[in-house]
Design an enzyme around this catalytic site. Structure first.
Site, PDB file in Angstrom:
ATOM      1  N   ASP A  67      49.176  40.822  64.610  1.00  0.00           N
ATOM      2  CA  ASP A  67      50.015  40.535  63.517  1.00  0.00           C
ATOM      3  C   ASP A  67      51.084  41.712  63.318  1.00  0.00           C
ATOM      4  OD1 ASP A  67      48.027  42.096  62.600  1.00  0.00           O
ATOM      5  OD2 ASP A  67      47.401  40.898  61.214  1.00  0.00           O
ATOM      6  N   ASN A 136      39.105  38.892  51.489  1.00  0.00           N
ATOM      7  CA  ASN A 136      38.999  37.388  51.308  1.00  0.00           C
ATOM      8  C   ASN A 136      38.608  36.627  52.444  1.00  0.00           C
ATOM      9  OD1 ASN A 136      41.103  37.743  52.540  1.00  0.00           O
ATOM     10  ND2 ASN A 136      42.884  37.209  51.012  1.00  0.00           N
ATOM     11  N   HIS A 138      39.955  36.800  55.248  1.00  0.00           N
ATOM     12  CA  HIS A 138      40.817  36.603  56.064  1.00  0.00           C
ATOM     13  C   HIS A 138      40.925  37.236  57.434  1.00  0.00           C
ATOM     14  CE1 HIS A 138      43.615  39.948  54.727  1.00  0.00           C
ATOM     15  NE2 HIS A 138      43.346  40.345  55.982  1.00  0.00           N
ATOM     16  N   GLU A 143      45.334  33.637  55.878  1.00  0.00           N
ATOM     17  CA  GLU A 143      44.729  33.958  54.361  1.00  0.00           C
ATOM     18  C   GLU A 143      44.128  32.619  54.147  1.00  0.00           C
ATOM     19  OE1 GLU A 143      44.739  36.456  53.116  1.00  0.00           O
ATOM     20  OE2 GLU A 143      46.856  37.304  52.809  1.00  0.00           O
TER      21      GLU A 143
HETATM   22  C1  GLP Z   1      44.849  43.406  57.299  1.00  0.00           C
HETATM   23  C2  GLP Z   1      45.292  43.118  58.870  1.00  0.00           C
HETATM   24  C3  GLP Z   1      44.085  42.526  59.196  1.00  0.00           C
HETATM   25  C4  GLP Z   1      42.828  43.505  59.199  1.00  0.00           C
HETATM   26  C5  GLP Z   1      42.836  43.577  57.687  1.00  0.00           C
HETATM   27  C6  GLP Z   1      41.459  44.585  57.245  1.00  0.00           C
HETATM   28  O1  GLP Z   1      45.560  42.624  56.413  1.00  0.00           O
HETATM   29  N1  GLP Z   1      46.122  42.049  58.843  1.00  0.00           N
HETATM   30  O2  GLP Z   1      44.318  42.282  60.615  1.00  0.00           O
HETATM   31  O3  GLP Z   1      41.732  42.937  59.647  1.00  0.00           O
HETATM   32  O4  GLP Z   1      43.930  44.053  57.038  1.00  0.00           O
HETATM   33  O5  GLP Z   1      41.772  45.884  57.170  1.00  0.00           O
HETATM   34  P1  GLP Z   1      40.992  47.099  57.378  1.00  0.00           P
HETATM   35  O6  GLP Z   1      40.592  47.109  58.501  1.00  0.00           O
HETATM   36  O7  GLP Z   1      41.929  48.164  57.153  1.00  0.00           O
HETATM   37  O8  GLP Z   1      40.118  46.946  55.968  1.00  0.00           O
END
Ligand code: GLP
Length: 263
Positions: A67, A136, A138, A143
């Site tokens: 992403d 959440n 995702h 989402e």
């Molecule tokens: C973001 C990214 C995800 C990631 C998530 C968790 O929203 N788009 O790909 O897995 O956050 O992030 P973190 O690893 O910093 O908790």
């Protein structure tokens, strides 16, 4: 599904790096799906260390990231392009033109989604997809209430995700409201999936991913339907899991050694 519970964030990263390294020894020209965020950082650090100490070779590897924020240029330090270059690509011998992220700067984001999915297919599909998870549940930026059949597409970020991701920005107002993300279908087409999570803030999302019913409100729950998923956790992220999960092997590792199994 196979769940590996490690005793720390660092150990989670080492286990994940070992799996990626194993994939590259078996298939040096693997196509990897990669993730950003704080979760995979210790995995990237360990892969860089394996590259430097053991010569783990990335010269034939191709990567596709999940992403990118919409409207964020690759040279913006908050962009996922920048994150990947700084934390991984620049530090191993991967060929820059073999690294791919969706382009959040283009006008026609729908066309960009089609281009990205087609490019993945032209490269033979993803061999191993690394995933983090949002609070959440995702995955990528898919989402809650996601369409499971979606491929790479533009998404409006959830308020909870904007709040969670604001820690990387000066204020929540600066977090982009939209992103372009691989869809669930793109992720599910990967041959193997590696889901990582650490910390208590992810414990409930992990529980939903591995043992709640499969439903769009918990996007990561779809992973229960994939044939080859490994989940690597630290103890805190595993704290809401029951001791036994039907059809799932749970391996506890202390200091990298297998200690207990249950299935
Ligand atoms: C973001 C990214 C995800 C990631 C998530 C968790 O929203 N788009 O790909 O897995 O956050 O992030 P973190 O690893 O910093 O908790």
């Amino acid at each position: 599904m196979r769940i590996i519970i490690t005793d720390s964030y660092r150990q989670m990263g080492r286990e994940a790096a070992n799996m990626v390294a194993g994939q590259l020894y078996l298939k040096p020209d693997s196509v990897l799906g990669l993730a950003t965020g704080s979760t995979p950082l210790p995995m990237y650090r360990r892969l860089i260390a394996l590259h430097r100490s053991l010569g783990l070779d990335f010269s034939e590897v191709t990567t596709f990231n999940f992403d990118e924020y919409v409207g964020m240029a690759p040279d913006n330090p908050q962009s996922y392009h920048y994150f990947m270059n700084e934390n991984f690509f620049r530090k191993v011998n991967i060929q820059p033109d073999h690294t791919h992220l969706p382009d959040g700067m283009v006008k026609d984001l729908e066309a960009e989604g089609h281009r990205y999915d087609a490019l993945i297919q032209q490269n033979g599909g993803i061999d191993l997809q690394v995933l983090g998870i949002g609070q959440n549940a995702h995955i990528g930026f898919n989402e809650p209430d996601v369409k499971f059949e979606a491929r790479t597409h533009c998404v409006a970020l959830d308020e909870e995700t904007i709040r969670a991701n604001s820690r990387f920005f000066e204020s929540p107002d600066e977090v982009p409201r939209d992103a372009i993300s691989m869809g669930i279908k793109t992720i599910m087409m990967a041959r193997r999936i590696l889901l990582l999570a650490n910390g208590t803030s992810k414990a409930e999302a992990v529980r939903k991913a591995v043992c709640s019913s499969v439903r769009p409100e918990a996007p990561a729950s779809i992973l229960q339907l994939h044939r080859d998923v490994t989940v690597i956790l630290d103890r805190a992220a595993a704290s809401h899991l029951p001791t036994h999960i039907e059809g799932t092997k749970i391996i506890h590792k202390n200091n990298g050694k297998n200690t207990t199994f249950s299935s």
